[in-house]
Scaffold this motif. Structure first.
Motif, PDB file in Angstrom:
ATOM      1  N   HIS A 101      -4.879   2.180   4.537  1.00  0.00           N
ATOM      2  CA  HIS A 101      -4.074   3.298   4.045  1.00  0.00           C
ATOM      3  C   HIS A 101      -3.182   2.809   2.909  1.00  0.00           C
ATOM      4  O   HIS A 101      -2.517   1.787   3.040  1.00  0.00           O
ATOM      5  CB  HIS A 101      -3.176   3.863   5.157  1.00  0.00           C
ATOM      6  CG  HIS A 101      -3.910   4.623   6.183  1.00  0.00           C
ATOM      7  ND1 HIS A 101      -4.181   4.112   7.432  1.00  0.00           N
ATOM      8  CD2 HIS A 101      -4.449   5.872   6.167  1.00  0.00           C
ATOM      9  CE1 HIS A 101      -4.838   4.997   8.132  1.00  0.00           C
ATOM     10  NE2 HIS A 101      -5.026   6.070   7.389  1.00  0.00           N
ATOM     11  N   ARG A 102      -3.155   3.560   1.840  1.00  0.00           N
ATOM     12  CA  ARG A 102      -2.322   3.215   0.691  1.00  0.00           C
ATOM     13  C   ARG A 102      -1.593   4.458   0.208  1.00  0.00           C
ATOM     14  O   ARG A 102      -2.074   5.580   0.352  1.00  0.00           O
ATOM     15  CB  ARG A 102      -3.164   2.663  -0.472  1.00  0.00           C
ATOM     16  CG  ARG A 102      -3.960   1.430  -0.104  1.00  0.00           C
ATOM     17  CD  ARG A 102      -3.063   0.247   0.182  1.00  0.00           C
ATOM     18  NE  ARG A 102      -3.828  -0.945   0.500  1.00  0.00           N
ATOM     19  CZ  ARG A 102      -3.551  -1.739   1.512  1.00  0.00           C
ATOM     20  NH1 ARG A 102      -2.526  -1.490   2.316  1.00  0.00           N
ATOM     21  NH2 ARG A 102      -4.272  -2.811   1.729  1.00  0.00           N
ATOM     22  N   THR A 103      -0.453   4.235  -0.407  1.00  0.00           N
ATOM     23  CA  THR A 103       0.289   5.292  -1.063  1.00  0.00           C
ATOM     24  C   THR A 103       0.258   5.027  -2.553  1.00  0.00           C
ATOM     25  O   THR A 103       0.513   3.898  -2.991  1.00  0.00           O
ATOM     26  CB  THR A 103       1.757   5.320  -0.584  1.00  0.00           C
ATOM     27  OG1 THR A 103       1.784   5.582   0.804  1.00  0.00           O
ATOM     28  CG2 THR A 103       2.549   6.392  -1.311  1.00  0.00           C
ATOM     29  N   LEU A 118      -1.198   9.989  -0.435  1.00  0.00           N
ATOM     30  CA  LEU A 118      -1.754   9.076   0.554  1.00  0.00           C
ATOM     31  C   LEU A 118      -3.253   8.945   0.332  1.00  0.00           C
ATOM     32  O   LEU A 118      -3.951   9.945   0.177  1.00  0.00           O
ATOM     33  CB  LEU A 118      -1.480   9.603   1.962  1.00  0.00           C
ATOM     34  CG  LEU A 118      -1.980   8.752   3.113  1.00  0.00           C
ATOM     35  CD1 LEU A 118      -1.234   7.424   3.159  1.00  0.00           C
ATOM     36  CD2 LEU A 118      -1.803   9.499   4.426  1.00  0.00           C
ATOM     37  N   PRO A 120      -6.589   7.458   2.218  1.00  0.00           N
ATOM     38  CA  PRO A 120      -6.938   7.047   3.581  1.00  0.00           C
ATOM     39  C   PRO A 120      -7.471   5.620   3.673  1.00  0.00           C
ATOM     40  O   PRO A 120      -7.828   5.004   2.676  1.00  0.00           O
ATOM     41  CB  PRO A 120      -8.006   8.055   4.000  1.00  0.00           C
ATOM     42  CG  PRO A 120      -8.558   8.586   2.736  1.00  0.00           C
ATOM     43  CD  PRO A 120      -7.469   8.504   1.708  1.00  0.00           C
ATOM     44  N   GLU A 121      -7.526   5.136   4.899  1.00  0.00           N
ATOM     45  CA  GLU A 121      -7.948   3.754   5.165  1.00  0.00           C
ATOM     46  C   GLU A 121      -9.332   3.447   4.623  1.00  0.00           C
ATOM     47  O   GLU A 121      -9.582   2.374   4.102  1.00  0.00           O
ATOM     48  CB  GLU A 121      -7.907   3.482   6.669  1.00  0.00           C
ATOM     49  CG  GLU A 121      -8.271   2.057   7.021  1.00  0.00           C
ATOM     50  CD  GLU A 121      -8.058   1.751   8.482  1.00  0.00           C
ATOM     51  OE1 GLU A 121      -8.307   0.601   8.856  1.00  0.00           O
ATOM     52  OE2 GLU A 121      -7.647   2.635   9.239  1.00  0.00           O
ATOM     53  N   VAL A 149       0.892   1.314   3.304  1.00  0.00           N
ATOM     54  CA  VAL A 149       1.572   2.328   4.106  1.00  0.00           C
ATOM     55  C   VAL A 149       2.304   1.682   5.278  1.00  0.00           C
ATOM     56  O   VAL A 149       3.460   1.998   5.545  1.00  0.00           O
ATOM     57  CB  VAL A 149       0.577   3.403   4.610  1.00  0.00           C
ATOM     58  CG1 VAL A 149       1.232   4.327   5.611  1.00  0.00           C
ATOM     59  CG2 VAL A 149       0.029   4.191   3.431  1.00  0.00           C
ATOM     60  N   GLU A 150       1.652   0.756   5.960  1.00  0.00           N
ATOM     61  CA  GLU A 150       2.231   0.213   7.191  1.00  0.00           C
ATOM     62  C   GLU A 150       3.521  -0.558   6.961  1.00  0.00           C
ATOM     63  O   GLU A 150       4.406  -0.551   7.796  1.00  0.00           O
ATOM     64  CB  GLU A 150       1.216  -0.642   7.957  1.00  0.00           C
ATOM     65  CG  GLU A 150       0.723  -1.882   7.236  1.00  0.00           C
ATOM     66  CD  GLU A 150      -0.400  -1.640   6.232  1.00  0.00           C
ATOM     67  OE1 GLU A 150      -0.778  -2.602   5.544  1.00  0.00           O
ATOM     68  OE2 GLU A 150      -0.882  -0.514   6.115  1.00  0.00           O
TER      69      GLU A 150
END
Length: 161
Positions: A101-103, A118, A120-121, A149-150
């Motif tokens: 996951h990335r922003t 966002l 997705p993974e 994201v995490e």
């Protein structure tokens, strides 16, 4: 079609960060026994046995110093891994670190956050490029940061071409 280029940390900034980080702490190199650290100097994961350092980096502050922007409270710093010694830099043009996951966070020319998207993974083909296209379709967007994201960590930036 526009190609969006992931920008690693600038070599001049890396030289400084390998001595003292953006929080004013002396850099402490370590040997990475396990590998897998996302290196922001060459935009790849570390291999076991490489010498790396975890440093505090303020990407928006450094960009603002180049451009004269005044990000105010949006100026943040966070942890990034870099090689402890000079490296060859990125190899290729593929977007790195795209397997989680990335922003895609958008910034104005003043350095203020304008929103984000966002990713997705397991993104579909072209999903990152679509996020960049969407961001840069807004004339107020000067650059974007791709962040984890995490942890919220900075991974790389993409600037308007």
């Amino acid at each position: 079609m526009t190609t969006y280029l992931a920008r690693a940390i600038d070599p001049t900034a890396l030289k400084e960060l390998r001595f003292v980080d953006d929080a004013g702490r002396r850099t402490v190199p370590v040997t990475d026994d396990e590998g897998g650290a996302p290196l922001r100097c060459c935009l790849r994961r570390s291999a076991p046995g490489e010498r790396i350092a975890l440093v505090s980096y303020a990407p928006l502050r450094r960009w603002a110093a180049e451009t004269g922007a005044a990000p105010g409270a949006y100026d943040e710093q966070g942890p990034v891994f870099v090689h402890a010694d000079e490296c060859a830099g990125p190899d290729g043009t593929a977007l790195p670190f795209a397997n989680a996951h990335r922003t895609v966070r958008r910034y104005s020319a003043e350095g203020h956050i304008l929103g984000g998207r966002l990713v997705p993974e397991h993104p579909e083909q072209g999903e990152f490029e679509a996020a960049f296209r969407e961001a840069f379709a807004d004339p107020a967007v000067a650059l974007v940061h791709v962040r984890a994201v995490e942890y919220g960590c900075f991974l790389y930036e993409v600037r308007r071409s």
